[in-house]
Motif scaffolding. Structure first.
Motif, short mmCIF file in Angstrom:
data_model
loop_
_atom_site.label_atom_id
_atom_site.label_comp_id
_atom_site.label_asym_id
_atom_site.label_seq_id
_atom_site.Cartn_x
_atom_site.Cartn_y
_atom_site.Cartn_z
N UNK A 274 0.83 -1.20 0.00
CA UNK A 274 0.00 0.00 0.00
C UNK A 274 0.86 1.26 0.00
N UNK A 275 2.00 1.21 0.68
CA UNK A 275 2.91 2.35 0.66
C UNK A 275 3.44 2.56 -0.76
N UNK A 276 3.77 1.46 -1.41
CA UNK A 276 4.26 1.56 -2.80
C UNK A 276 3.18 2.12 -3.71
N UNK A 277 1.93 1.69 -3.51
CA UNK A 277 0.83 2.19 -4.34
C UNK A 277 0.60 3.68 -4.07
N UNK A 278 0.69 4.09 -2.80
CA UNK A 278 0.52 5.51 -2.50
C UNK A 278 1.58 6.35 -3.20
N UNK A 279 2.82 5.86 -3.18
CA UNK A 279 3.88 6.57 -3.90
C UNK A 279 3.60 6.62 -5.40
N UNK A 280 3.12 5.49 -5.92
CA UNK A 280 2.80 5.43 -7.35
C UNK A 280 1.69 6.41 -7.69
#
Length: 749
Positions: free
Chosen positions: A33-39
């Motif tokens: 989810x952190x990676x998706x937020x960054x994306x």
């Protein structure tokens, strides 16, 4: 059937909400989810970049062309002094910032070696010593550079490290704040243990200095720069902030906090960095690390088009048009790959570090810096809880299309709100967890519905498949929880259909032939009943029982039943044509239809049960079927059927009291236009028949004879008219009875 378990669906819907809350509150972090937020942030940033030229800032670039003409980096500082003088004197720039560190003395002129010779090996030659002293003014490149930047708005860069041994070099600029500035509030800024700074002679000559450390996220991407950082209890400003302050002139920095009435208990965060200049205050919002997200304008580099790039060698050799950079903020940096000042950013994998600072300075000038506010956690929790409760309460109650629509609406609202706050207010708020929660709630709910409801559908099909037409079963399985075998009371229409002449026919058939014949008859009639959405109750010898309005409710159950009865008469005519070809006698059918309240459900014993209907209205339907033979018609219906079935011509047969009943009921038969007849002919016949019934009930036998004569001429083959001719003949010999109203009483079933 599988029972509806609301508490199970509620629990299923709550799982994604609980997971989302656990992630947000760091009880259990979900890495993707952190990676998706960054994306999402990167996509949103790229989609909203202006990609236009900011003419206020220019970059003097040590590019490949400069290295080819001047030589490898670092250059002698007399050349940097020449560049500085040209920029201020010829180009008349506003501010100059060097995105490089001058931490080592410049030995390129050989002055140090000459001084060593003058003081040691050649000290005995006074002329040599005096000559070296005379050349010192032109060969001390560091001093030349210091003189060039002195009394000018020049900012030098430095960097901090997290060295375990706390190694330091050079001289830091003066700190901008101390710990006392924050009082009891925690700044949240990054703490460093070491640094690399400029030579004291240069730092003392410069107007200011700032570090160019950026914050590299877990995926290696530079998205933000801390505006202030801590070293040994003092706070230093970033390179971007130092250049911006040099542009403003005399200014001071202080921490900014939210209004005390908005502070929650135990709050210890920093809200902004406040610049005070000539009585004015400018607040630059910061996140929990005292950082500011870089508002990238474009793709970066000389070809990106966000800022004016000029080659350092062109400045050094005076190739720029006079005044080309007038009034601009100029940053001196490098884009040459070999100089290692390229960074991975949301807008490119090899982005010039100097341009990252240029973007942040442009954001300061525009007042549109991006920031993750200190209340981001609260915002995310509110969105998750509100949307989660909506989904938890509504999804289990909705069909799949409506569940998709609800989920899409919530996703659209959450994205639109997030994007509006980003564009209008520069607030970068998390989005991935809320989207995950919505999607997961939908998937969990649909998955439960698929596996649980599919079993309900299979059981429903098994229970009703032998009674209900397949197309109705397919309709029922769309919402299996609505249908059950449990008995209930409702208004339905029941049909009884009996074969006439079948006993005589069966006497000449073998058992196998009789079985084949019955199967053919029942199959044809059953197809007609199912075509009109009827439910087969049972087969009783040569009789078929069916009903309409259950298990699927229908407001047109009476109309459907009447149309089915008429089509069964047509089907029977076609069957008789086949019998004639086989040399078999023809058979007829009698149908009774009645509408009324009745009980429907799974009834019977522990050993044998069936889905059936019972009640007085059912018994009356059976009696009406028996009356069809008496009145010489194929179909007899009760008055309730006549009132509820639309689109038919009705002919009243009689008012009767059947066995087991005390009240008289009117009975009817549906009429259709036959071959050689028109609608007008049928209407005229029915009007004549209505007149006959009035005369019959008033015991006006002469009028009855006249009307029956006319009716027989209109429809000579209709057995009903012969039946009433016999009745009139019998009643004519009886005395007038004032109490007689024409009602017929039947004592047998």
């Amino acid at each position: 059937m599988v029972s509806n378990r609301p508490w199970v669906k509620l629990g299923i819907a709550l799982i994604p909400v609980l997971l989302a809350v656990m992630h947000v509150t760091s009880v259990w972090r979900i890495g993707p989810l952190e990676w998706v937020d960054n994306l999402i942030y990167d996509i949103r940033l790229r989609a909203t970049m202006p990609e236009t030229l900011d003419d206020r800032i220019a970059i003097v670039d040590v590019d490949e062309k400069s290295l080819a003409e001047v030589g490898r980096w670092p250059w002698p500082r007399d050349k940097l002094a020449a560049i500085t003088q040209h920029l201020f004197d010829e180009q008349r720039i506003a501010v100059l910032g060097f995105d490089v560190v001058f931490g080592e003395p410049d030995l390129s002129s050989g002055l140090s070696r000459l001084e060593q010779l003058a003081h040691r090996e050649l000290a005995h030659i006074p002329e040599f010593t005096s000559q070296v002293q005379a050349l010192a003014a032109t060969l001390d490149h560091d001093r030349l550079f210091a003189q060039a930047i002195a009394n000018r708005p020049v900012v030098l860069g430095n960097y901090f490290t997290s060295d375990r041994e706390g190694r330091t070099s050079g001289q830091l600029p003066a700190p901008v704040m101390t710990k006392e500035s924050f009082g009891r509030v925690h700044s949240g800024s990054i703490e460093w243990t070491g640094y690399g700074a400029n030579l004291p002679i240069l730092m003392q000559a410069a107007a200011g200095g700032g570090y160019f450390n950026a914050i590299t996220d877990s995926d290696g991407v530079v998205r933000s720069i801390p505006l202030v950082s801590e070293f040994e209890g003092a706070y230093y400003e970033s390179f971007s902030l130092a250049v911006f302050r040099a542009l403003l002139g005399q200014s001071t920095i202080e921490p900014g906090f939210p209004s005390a009435r908005f502070l929650p208990r135990g709050y210890d965060g920093l809200e902004s960095i406040v610049i005070r200049e000539n009585g004015r205050a400018l607040a630059l919002p910061v996140d929990h690390r005292a950082g500011s997200l870089v508002p990238y304008r474009g793709r970066g580099g000389p070809q990106g088009g966000s800022f004016t790039y000029v080659s350092a060698t062109d400045v050094l050799h005076g190739r720029l048009s006079p005044g080309l950079l007038k009034g601009k903020v100029v940053l001196f940096g490098t884009t040459a790959p070999g100089l290692l000042d390229l960074r991975t950013t949301p807008v490119g994998p090899a982005y010039p570090g100097v341009e990252a600072h240029a973007n942040l300075i442009a954001g300061f000038l525009d007042g549109n810096t991006l920031v993750i506010p200190d209340y981001a956690l609260g915002y995310e929790l509110v969105v998750i809880v509100v949307c989660g409760l909506l989904l938890t309460l509504l999804l289990p109650r909705l069909s799949a299309p409506k569940a998709v629509a609800l989920s899409l609406i919530i996703v659209t609202v959450v994205i639109a709100l997030n994007l509006w706050l980003y564009i209008q207010h520069g607030l970068v708020l998390p989005l991935a967890t809320a989207l995950f929660m919505v999607v997961a709630s939908f998937v969990f709910n649909m998955s439960y519905g698929y596996f649980s409801e599919s079993r309900s559908k299979r059981e429903l099909a098994q229970l009703f498949g032998t009674y209900v037409p397949p197309e109705l079963v397919q309709e029922m399985v769309k919402d299996p929880d609505r249908y059950t075998m449990q008995a209930r009371s409702c208004e339905l229409t029941v049909m009884f259909c009996d074969m006439r002449g079948f006993t005589h026919l069966s006497e000449g058939l073998t058992p196998e032939q009789l079985q084949t014949l019955l199967n053919r008859l029942f199959s044809r009639l059953t197809r007609v009943i199912r075509k009109h959405r009827g439910t087969i109750d049972k087969y009783m010898g040569d009789c078929v029982m069916a009903f309409w309005g259950a298990p699927i409710q229908s407001a047109d159950h009476a109309t459907q039943a009447v149309q089915a009865a008429l089509d069964m008469i047509v089907a029977m005519s076609e069957i008789n044509q086949e019998f004639i070809k086989n040399g078999w006698p023809q058979i007829g059918i009698g149908i009774g239809l009645n509408t009324g309240p009745m009980f429907v459900g799974d009834m019977g014993s522990d050993l044998r049960r069936s889905y059936t209907v019972i009640g007085d209205a059912v018994n009356l339907g059976s009696r009406l079927e028996a009356l069809s033979r008496i009145y010489g018609v194929d179909i007899v219906v009760g008055d309730a059927v006549r009132r509820l079935a639309f689109g038919f011509h009705w002919q009243e047969l009689d008012r009767v009291v059947v066995k087991g009943k005390e009240e008289a009921v009117a009975i009817y038969t549906p009429r259709q236009v036959t071959a050689g007849q028109t609608e007008a002919d049928l209407s005229h016949e029915l009007a004549e028949w209505a007149g006959f019934l009035r005369a019959y009930r008033h015991q006006n036998w002469d009028a009855c004879d006249t009307m029956l004569f006319n009716l027989n001429r209109m429809n000579p083959d209709f057995a009903l008219y012969r039946f009433y001719a016999d009745r009139v003949s019998e009643r004519r010999h009886l005395p007038f009875d004032p109490a007689w109203d024409g009602t017929t009483h039947f004592q047998s079933k």
